[in-house]
Motif scaffolding. Sequence first.
Motif, mmCIF file in Angstrom:
data_model
loop_
_atom_site.group_PDB
_atom_site.id
_atom_site.type_symbol
_atom_site.label_atom_id
_atom_site.label_comp_id
_atom_site.label_asym_id
_atom_site.label_seq_id
_atom_site.Cartn_x
_atom_site.Cartn_y
_atom_site.Cartn_z
ATOM 1 N N ARG A 130 35.858 37.776 47.745
ATOM 2 C CA ARG A 130 36.671 37.093 46.729
ATOM 3 C C ARG A 130 37.801 38.002 46.215
ATOM 4 N NH1 ARG A 130 33.968 32.362 44.990
ATOM 5 N NH2 ARG A 130 31.730 32.373 45.372
ATOM 6 N N THR A 131 38.707 38.365 47.075
ATOM 7 C CA THR A 131 39.760 39.309 46.703
ATOM 8 C C THR A 131 40.690 38.769 45.618
ATOM 9 O OG1 THR A 131 41.079 38.572 48.598
ATOM 10 C CG2 THR A 131 39.706 40.537 48.915
ATOM 11 N N ASP A 132 40.954 37.462 45.618
ATOM 12 C CA ASP A 132 41.779 36.887 44.553
ATOM 13 C C ASP A 132 41.081 37.044 43.207
ATOM 14 O OD1 ASP A 132 43.735 36.151 46.341
ATOM 15 O OD2 ASP A 132 43.094 34.047 46.477
ATOM 16 N N ALA A 133 39.774 36.816 43.176
ATOM 17 C CA ALA A 133 39.008 36.976 41.933
ATOM 18 C C ALA A 133 39.049 38.423 41.469
ATOM 19 C CB ALA A 133 37.566 36.517 42.131
ATOM 20 N N HIS A 134 38.982 39.368 42.408
ATOM 21 C CA HIS A 134 39.023 40.786 42.030
ATOM 22 C C HIS A 134 40.338 41.122 41.336
ATOM 23 C CE1 HIS A 134 36.162 41.444 45.683
ATOM 24 N NE2 HIS A 134 35.613 40.722 44.718
ATOM 25 N N ARG A 135 41.437 40.641 41.882
ATOM 26 C CA ARG A 135 42.740 40.883 41.254
ATOM 27 C C ARG A 135 42.793 40.236 39.863
ATOM 28 N NH1 ARG A 135 44.387 40.202 46.592
ATOM 29 N NH2 ARG A 135 44.810 37.979 46.290
ATOM 30 N N PHE A 136 42.235 39.049 39.743
ATOM 31 C CA PHE A 136 42.189 38.348 38.458
ATOM 32 C C PHE A 136 41.437 39.179 37.425
ATOM 33 C CE2 PHE A 136 39.482 35.511 35.837
ATOM 34 C CZ PHE A 136 40.467 34.949 35.036
ATOM 35 N N TYR A 137 40.240 39.669 37.763
ATOM 36 C CA TYR A 137 39.449 40.451 36.813
ATOM 37 C C TYR A 137 40.147 41.773 36.470
ATOM 38 C CZ TYR A 137 35.723 37.088 37.642
ATOM 39 O OH TYR A 137 34.993 35.934 37.726
ATOM 40 N N GLU A 138 40.774 42.393 37.436
ATOM 41 C CA GLU A 138 41.496 43.636 37.156
ATOM 42 C C GLU A 138 42.666 43.390 36.208
ATOM 43 O OE1 GLU A 138 42.244 45.028 41.142
ATOM 44 O OE2 GLU A 138 40.304 46.064 41.227
ATOM 45 N N ARG A 139 43.361 42.267 36.360
ATOM 46 C CA ARG A 139 44.454 41.926 35.436
ATOM 47 C C ARG A 139 43.949 41.770 34.001
ATOM 48 N NH1 ARG A 139 46.178 38.216 39.348
ATOM 49 N NH2 ARG A 139 45.466 36.482 38.051
ATOM 50 N N LEU A 140 42.690 41.393 33.858
ATOM 51 C CA LEU A 140 42.104 41.201 32.537
ATOM 52 C C LEU A 140 41.470 42.474 31.987
ATOM 53 C CD1 LEU A 140 40.567 37.665 33.040
ATOM 54 C CD2 LEU A 140 42.645 38.277 31.796
ATOM 55 N N GLY A 141 41.616 43.594 32.711
ATOM 56 C CA GLY A 141 41.139 44.874 32.204
ATOM 57 C C GLY A 141 39.839 45.384 32.786
ATOM 58 N N PHE A 142 39.210 44.626 33.667
ATOM 59 C CA PHE A 142 37.976 45.087 34.301
ATOM 60 C C PHE A 142 38.319 46.106 35.381
ATOM 61 C CE2 PHE A 142 36.747 41.167 32.365
ATOM 62 C CZ PHE A 142 35.405 41.298 32.060
ATOM 63 N N THR A 143 37.435 47.062 35.606
ATOM 64 C CA THR A 143 37.625 48.042 36.671
ATOM 65 C C THR A 143 36.479 47.941 37.658
ATOM 66 O OG1 THR A 143 36.493 49.745 35.393
ATOM 67 C CG2 THR A 143 38.883 49.661 35.196
ATOM 68 N N ALA A 144 36.799 48.136 38.916
ATOM 69 C CA ALA A 144 35.789 48.148 39.977
ATOM 70 C C ALA A 144 35.141 49.534 39.959
ATOM 71 C CB ALA A 144 36.430 47.844 41.325
ATOM 72 N N SER A 145 34.106 49.680 39.135
ATOM 73 C CA SER A 145 33.551 51.013 38.864
ATOM 74 C C SER A 145 32.232 51.293 39.577
ATOM 75 C CB SER A 145 33.327 51.163 37.352
ATOM 76 O OG SER A 145 32.426 50.184 36.891
ATOM 77 N N HIS A 146 31.583 50.289 40.136
ATOM 78 C CA HIS A 146 30.267 50.482 40.737
ATOM 79 C C HIS A 146 30.183 49.776 42.083
ATOM 80 C CE1 HIS A 146 29.442 51.500 36.585
ATOM 81 N NE2 HIS A 146 28.271 51.973 36.952
ATOM 82 N N VAL A 147 29.183 50.140 42.858
ATOM 83 C CA VAL A 147 28.852 49.445 44.085
ATOM 84 C C VAL A 147 27.575 48.679 43.797
ATOM 85 C CG1 VAL A 147 28.154 49.704 46.494
ATOM 86 C CG2 VAL A 147 29.914 51.187 45.532
ATOM 87 N N GLY A 148 27.541 47.391 44.119
ATOM 88 C CA GLY A 148 26.365 46.577 43.856
ATOM 89 C C GLY A 148 25.533 46.367 45.097
ATOM 90 N N PHE A 149 24.244 46.144 44.902
ATOM 91 C CA PHE A 149 23.314 45.892 45.993
ATOM 92 C C PHE A 149 22.465 44.683 45.627
ATOM 93 C CE2 PHE A 149 24.292 50.353 46.018
ATOM 94 C CZ PHE A 149 24.524 50.626 47.361
ATOM 95 N N LYS A 150 22.048 43.916 46.620
ATOM 96 C CA LYS A 150 21.176 42.767 46.416
ATOM 97 C C LYS A 150 20.072 42.783 47.454
ATOM 98 C CE LYS A 150 24.586 39.745 44.358
ATOM 99 N NZ LYS A 150 25.248 38.451 44.377
ATOM 100 N N LEU A 151 18.939 42.274 47.062
ATOM 101 C CA LEU A 151 17.801 42.104 47.961
ATOM 102 C C LEU A 151 17.343 40.661 47.830
ATOM 103 C CD1 LEU A 151 15.554 43.219 49.856
ATOM 104 C CD2 LEU A 151 14.275 43.754 47.763
ATOM 105 N N GLN A 152 17.488 39.874 48.865
ATOM 106 C CA GLN A 152 17.056 38.472 48.834
ATOM 107 C C GLN A 152 15.538 38.405 48.854
ATOM 108 O OE1 GLN A 152 19.100 35.807 48.505
ATOM 109 N NE2 GLN A 152 20.865 37.167 48.460
ATOM 110 N N LEU A 153 14.979 37.633 47.959
ATOM 111 C CA LEU A 153 13.515 37.463 47.899
ATOM 112 C C LEU A 153 13.111 36.062 48.307
ATOM 113 C CD1 LEU A 153 12.810 39.265 44.511
ATOM 114 C CD2 LEU A 153 12.689 40.202 46.800
#
Length: 153
Positions: A130-153
């Motif tokens: 969702r690269t468009d969403a990433h740009r949107f959140y960054e424009r609102l002041g959010f920073t991409a500060s972490h790497v996330g992980f998921k485990l499907q159960l």
Amino acid sequence: MTDSPTLVIRPATEADLPAIVAMLADDPLGATRESLGDLTPYRTALERLIGDPNQHVVVAVRAGRVVGTLQLTIVPGLSRKGATRAIVEGVRVHADERGSGLGTRFIEWAIEKSRAENCALVQLTSDVSRTDAHRFYERLGFTASHVGFKLQL
């Protein structure tokens, strides 16, 4: 929770579920994991969310029509000196409303609500595609500060 005479942000109700699920399913990722056929699991989930004071599922309504949804979860914690954080999930804006400023208003609402709940930070995750969403959140002041992980159960 009124933003203007034509836009209202309010708690979601069971009657909103068809519109909410349709928006959740209206993208390539959601189309593979959401189902408009049987609303029973969504109804059960919404009942649980409504019963939890740390959960805020809201919809945006314009001219009597649900045009957006968002979930805000308040999470007490021990880290950051016992800080409470807010997690934004399931942000969706109806295709007809994209570019109208509704997404910005939704995130502003989430930040305002988080401040009112004495949260130290607001966080969210967004699928890597969702690269468009990433740009949107960054424009609102959010920073991409972490790497996330998921485990499907």
